[in-house]
Design an enzyme around this catalytic site. Sequence first.
Site, PDB file in Angstrom:
ATOM      1  N   GLU A  61       0.868  -1.176   0.000  1.00 32.11           N
ATOM      2  CA  GLU A  61       0.000   0.000   0.000  1.00 32.11           C
ATOM      3  C   GLU A  61       0.904   1.226   0.000  1.00 32.11           C
ATOM      4  O   GLU A  61       1.842   1.309   0.793  1.00 32.11           O
ATOM      5  CB  GLU A  61      -0.889   0.005   1.257  1.00 32.11           C
ATOM      6  CG  GLU A  61      -1.816   1.205   1.344  1.00 32.11           C
ATOM      7  CD  GLU A  61      -2.790   1.115   2.535  1.00 32.11           C
ATOM      8  OE1 GLU A  61      -2.484   0.391   3.508  1.00 32.11           O
ATOM      9  OE2 GLU A  61      -3.834   1.775   2.475  1.00 32.11           O
ATOM     10  N   GLU A 119      -9.566   9.476   5.266  1.00 34.69           N
ATOM     11  CA  GLU A 119      -9.782   8.535   6.363  1.00 34.69           C
ATOM     12  C   GLU A 119     -10.296   9.341   7.558  1.00 34.69           C
ATOM     13  O   GLU A 119      -9.597  10.223   8.076  1.00 34.69           O
ATOM     14  CB  GLU A 119      -8.475   7.839   6.744  1.00 34.69           C
ATOM     15  CG  GLU A 119      -8.023   6.830   5.695  1.00 34.69           C
ATOM     16  CD  GLU A 119      -6.759   6.101   6.109  1.00 34.69           C
ATOM     17  OE1 GLU A 119      -6.778   4.858   6.194  1.00 34.69           O
ATOM     18  OE2 GLU A 119      -5.728   6.772   6.346  1.00 34.69           O
TER      19      GLU A 119
END
Length: 251
Positions: free
Chosen positions: A147, A231
């Site tokens: 990631e 997020e």
Amino acid sequence: MLKLIPFFLASLAAAAPAGRYPLHRRQDVATLCEKNGYWSGNGYEVNNNNWGAASATSGSQCTYVDSSSSGSVAWHTTWTWEGNEGRVKSYANSGKQIARGQTIASIESMATSVSWQYNTSDIRANVAYDFFTAEDPNHSSTGGDYELMIWVAAFGNVAPIGSSTGTVTIAGDSWDLYAGHKGAMEVYTFKATSNMDSFSTDVKEFFNYLKDNEDFPADSQNLIAFQFGSEAFTGGPATLDVSRFSASVVT
Ligand SMILES: *[C@@H]1O[C@H](CO)[C@@H](O)[C@H](O)[C@H]1NC(C)=O
Ligand SMILES: *[C@@H]1O[C@H](CO)[C@@H](O)[C@H](O)[C@H]1NC(C)=O
């Protein structure tokens, strides 16, 4: 102070008066309030993605697709989350739909441009790109072997996974690079040393940095996901307005 039109007025208005928020015209293409509410069109997708909602003691989130063209998508999301302040509740995002089976080495450029605005900084959240890569070209798009995140803004003392390995300069901007793991997945996060509100780059430069300095295997890793969003940890009600997200992958 920003003067904001309440959301219900903005959505009733046929067109926002010039110079007032929102700067782009909201066309109400889609309203996504389900946990995995999803829209796609014109080579883009938008996901409400409340993946961590179970760790909240209360809260909710809806994401709205405002307009879409072949070159970009505009959207906004409104959320309130309480409880477990260290846990991510959601990653509402826009994604570029990508062809499978493209290794990072085979990709020449990953140009992207984005503009956004949160209506409050009194939240615990980031604004971030998220990329997954995997050796399996058909890997699920919710993860990978690697990631790569690019945090272009962070509010309320939230920190990336892992630990800081120092400050690096890429494409003229300065970043704190964090390295760590989420399960078996290796996670690298480039966190801007100061918050931005718009950003244009070629993401290939970030992957090149990892290839040259962190042994990232660009020849065998396929691009799985190319996303931009936020997020959310705790706070709100807060609205993130993404007036434009564009991305292209050229091999
Ligand atoms: C990936 O999926 C495609 C389409 O189903 C298939 O043709 C291909 O063999 C798969 N590749 C691998 C490595 O599993
Ligand atoms: C941000 O937007 C939300 C949703 O419209 C609203 O409830 C909240 O009051 C706004 N916050 C600020 C500081 O304007």
